[in-house]
Design an enzyme around this catalytic site. Structure first.
Site, mmCIF file in Angstrom:
data_model
loop_
_atom_site.group_PDB
_atom_site.id
_atom_site.type_symbol
_atom_site.label_atom_id
_atom_site.label_comp_id
_atom_site.label_asym_id
_atom_site.label_seq_id
_atom_site.Cartn_x
_atom_site.Cartn_y
_atom_site.Cartn_z
ATOM 1 N N ALA A 194 0.780 -1.243 0.000
ATOM 2 C CA ALA A 194 0.000 0.000 0.000
ATOM 3 C C ALA A 194 0.809 1.289 0.000
ATOM 4 C CB ALA A 194 -0.932 0.005 1.206
ATOM 5 N N ALA A 195 2.060 1.259 0.488
ATOM 6 C CA ALA A 195 2.794 2.520 0.644
ATOM 7 C C ALA A 195 3.152 3.109 -0.726
ATOM 8 C CB ALA A 195 4.072 2.281 1.446
ATOM 9 N N PRO A 196 3.080 4.421 -0.902
ATOM 10 C CA PRO A 196 2.799 5.460 0.094
ATOM 11 C C PRO A 196 1.320 5.744 0.344
ATOM 12 C CG PRO A 196 3.364 6.489 -1.988
ATOM 13 C CD PRO A 196 3.478 4.997 -2.198
ATOM 14 N N GLY A 197 0.414 4.983 -0.266
ATOM 15 C CA GLY A 197 -0.991 5.128 0.102
ATOM 16 C C GLY A 197 -1.872 5.778 -0.953
ATOM 17 N N GLY A 198 -1.328 5.994 -2.141
ATOM 18 C CA GLY A 198 -2.113 6.652 -3.189
ATOM 19 C C GLY A 198 -3.380 5.889 -3.531
ATOM 20 N N LYS A 199 -3.234 4.596 -3.816
ATOM 21 C CA LYS A 199 -4.421 3.840 -4.257
ATOM 22 C C LYS A 199 -5.352 3.574 -3.080
ATOM 23 C CE LYS A 199 -2.056 2.014 -8.251
ATOM 24 N NZ LYS A 199 -0.707 2.466 -7.831
ATOM 25 N N ARG A 201 8.654 3.183 4.596
ATOM 26 C CA ARG A 201 7.561 3.605 3.706
ATOM 27 C C ARG A 201 6.219 3.563 4.438
ATOM 28 N NH1 ARG A 201 8.534 3.667 -1.884
ATOM 29 N NH2 ARG A 201 6.484 2.857 -2.409
ATOM 30 N N ASP A 227 -0.986 -4.241 -5.583
ATOM 31 C CA ASP A 227 -0.349 -3.237 -6.456
ATOM 32 C C ASP A 227 1.155 -3.494 -6.309
ATOM 33 O OD1 ASP A 227 -0.228 -0.949 -8.145
ATOM 34 O OD2 ASP A 227 0.292 0.286 -6.404
ATOM 35 N N CYS A 247 2.827 -0.925 -12.605
ATOM 36 C CA CYS A 247 3.049 0.237 -13.484
ATOM 37 C C CYS A 247 4.209 -0.075 -14.437
ATOM 38 C CB CYS A 247 3.308 1.497 -12.673
ATOM 39 S SG CYS A 247 4.723 1.408 -11.577
HETATM 40 C C1 LIG Z 1 4.026 -0.043 -6.486
HETATM 41 S S1 LIG Z 1 4.423 0.279 -4.823
HETATM 42 C C2 LIG Z 1 2.834 0.540 -4.124
HETATM 43 C C3 LIG Z 1 2.238 1.884 -4.399
HETATM 44 C C4 LIG Z 1 0.944 2.134 -3.647
HETATM 45 N N1 LIG Z 1 -0.016 1.057 -3.855
HETATM 46 C C5 LIG Z 1 0.306 3.446 -4.047
HETATM 47 O O1 LIG Z 1 -0.543 3.467 -4.938
HETATM 48 O O2 LIG Z 1 0.666 4.460 -3.455
HETATM 49 C C6 LIG Z 1 4.858 -1.301 -4.226
HETATM 50 C C7 LIG Z 1 4.983 -1.395 -2.730
HETATM 51 O O3 LIG Z 1 5.169 -2.770 -2.407
HETATM 52 C C8 LIG Z 1 5.932 -2.855 -1.243
HETATM 53 N N2 LIG Z 1 6.435 -4.231 -1.153
HETATM 54 C C9 LIG Z 1 7.492 -4.792 -1.764
HETATM 55 N N3 LIG Z 1 7.604 -6.092 -1.420
HETATM 56 C C10 LIG Z 1 6.572 -6.347 -0.574
HETATM 57 C C11 LIG Z 1 6.149 -7.493 0.133
HETATM 58 N N4 LIG Z 1 6.807 -8.671 0.040
HETATM 59 N N5 LIG Z 1 5.074 -7.385 0.931
HETATM 60 C C12 LIG Z 1 4.393 -6.227 1.047
HETATM 61 N N6 LIG Z 1 4.760 -5.107 0.403
HETATM 62 C C13 LIG Z 1 5.825 -5.172 -0.399
HETATM 63 C C14 LIG Z 1 6.977 -1.772 -1.427
HETATM 64 O O4 LIG Z 1 7.510 -1.386 -0.177
HETATM 65 C C15 LIG Z 1 6.158 -0.665 -2.106
HETATM 66 O O5 LIG Z 1 5.706 0.244 -1.155
#
Ligand SMILES: C[S@@+](CC[C@H](N)C(=O)[O-])C[C@H]1O[C@@H](n2cnc3c(N)ncnc32)[C@H](O)[C@@H]1O
Length: 363
Positions: free
Chosen positions: A188-193, A213, A251, A304
């Site tokens: 979820a980070a940074p939380g946009g979606k 994050r 995501d 993305c």
């Molecule tokens: C594409 S970004 C998410 C963007 C977010 N959904 C938004 O719209 O703001 C992918 C995220 O996956 C997290 N991530 C990577 N591996 C992960 C895992 N094994 N479990 C949970 N989160 C993970 C990363 O820290 C990153 O914040």
């Protein structure tokens, strides 16, 4: 900032901290100009170096090279009048190199660059250029060119600044489950979606593996979606029970090749070998999401990027290994049909590139 970025700092972070410290002294216009100089010079580095190279006889110190690139970017890509680009660049060049910078930029202003390849002209590593052309043909070329003039996202009605393609993902998540229920945003980070989701979701869980994050995530949901529970756990072995939620959004972390416009340094940092590493993580996240989803619930996957591995192989292999899943067609007309899901290429509507798939778990 340019030398910092070349040494591995993130362009967006360097700019944010510079603007936070010097910002109040700069006009809006100057802030925009600094941003363009840093992002544009970083993005177009390969093309700029190609034009500079015939006029240079020796290796330059990093600060001198940065000044030259910045001046050349203004001449080649911003249409700055030559006297202004040259004089202003010389004024900020270390004195020991001002003669050299002056002479080279004057030559650049009269140069008629020849471009041996599209990758050099549009300033991409060869492997990224080849991947887009091999996968998407003319659309790939148009996508790469579009990511050199990226979207400037406008704020959502609640003030959060977010690209349009990310909003479309949240819209599809909402539309596939009009009755809402419990929702887990696994990455979820940074939380946009998460914060763009509709009000039908309760409880709403925002999970991420990265504690740093997640702090940012906590702030974002606190401001834009109070009541959201932030969880820090590895989404491949998440801190939730079997069949415990009505909907999951994955995501996933990805190569980000559809979002190269948003991060000017990303094209220089990502490597081709990342694809196979990320495919494993995406698959593990989807498998875990399936475990967490109740029968009848909806699972959404978005990335993305535009590679066939991440946008076809991962979702299709996942579906093939879970027969209880049926695909749900995406509703938005902005998606190109992409096997059972959809994809938006960066030049389609001037957004990030984004791929999305949705499935319903049979009751
Ligand atoms: C594409 S970004 C998410 C963007 C977010 N959904 C938004 O719209 O703001 C992918 C995220 O996956 C997290 N991530 C990577 N591996 C992960 C895992 N094994 N479990 C949970 N989160 C993970 C990363 O820290 C990153 O914040």
């Amino acid at each position: 900032m340019l030398t910092e970025i070349e040494n591995g700092a993130r362009a967006n972070d360097s700019l944010a901290s510079f603007l936070a410290s010097s910002g109040p002294g700069l006009s809006r216009r100057d802030r925009g100009f600094v941003t363009e100089l840093v992002q544009g010079t970083t993005r177009m580095r390969r093309a700029i170096d190609h034009v500079l190279q015939p006029f240079l006889r020796r290796k330059l110190d990093p600060d001198v090279r940065a000044a030259l690139r910045m001046g050349a970017h203004q001449l080649l890509h911003l249409g700055t009048p030559p006297h202004a680009a040259v004089n202003d660049t010389v004024a900020v060049t270390p004195r020991r190199a001002s003669g050299l910078v002056n002479a080279v930029l004057r030559k650049v202003s009269n140069a008629d660059p020849q471009w041996p390849t599209g990758a050099i002209r549009y300033s991409y590593p060869d492997w990224i250029w080849d991947l887009f052309i091999d996968t998407w043909g003319q659309d790939g070329r148009a996508s790469l060119i579009a990511m050199n003039s990226p979207e400037r996202p406008s704020p959502r009605p609640d003030g959060y600044i977010q690209g349009q393609a990310s909003r479309w993902v949240s819209d599809e998540v909402d539309d596939a489950s009009p009755d809402g229920g419990s929702m887990l945003d696994l990455c979820a980070a940074p939380g946009g979606k998460t914060t763009a989701l509709g009000s039908q979701w309760s409880p709403l869980y925002a999970n991420d593996i990265d504690a740093v994050r997640a702090k940012n995530l906590q702030e974002t949901v606190g401001r834009f979606r109070p009541g959201t529970a932030v969880v820090i756990s590895d989404g491949t072995s998440a801190a939730f029970g079997d069949s415990s939620v009505d909907a999951v959004l994955v995501d996933a972390p990805c190569t980000g090749l559809g979002a190269l416009g948003r991060r000017s340094d990303a094209r220089w940092q990502i490597s081709e070998s990342a694809i196979s590493r990320l495919v494993l993580i995406q698959t593990a996240l989807l498998d875990e999401a399936f475990r967490l989803l109740r029968p009848g619930g909806v699972l959404s996957y978005s990335v993305c990027t535009v590679t066939n591995e991440e946008t076809i192989k991962v979702p299709e292999d996942f579906q093939a290994s879970h027969r209880e899943l049926t695909s749900i067609a995406l509703g938005g007309s902005h998606w190109r049909p992409h096997r059972q899901g959809g994809i938006v290429l960066p030049h389609d509507q001037g957004t990030d590139g984004m791929a999305m798939f949705q499935w319903k778990r049979q009751s």
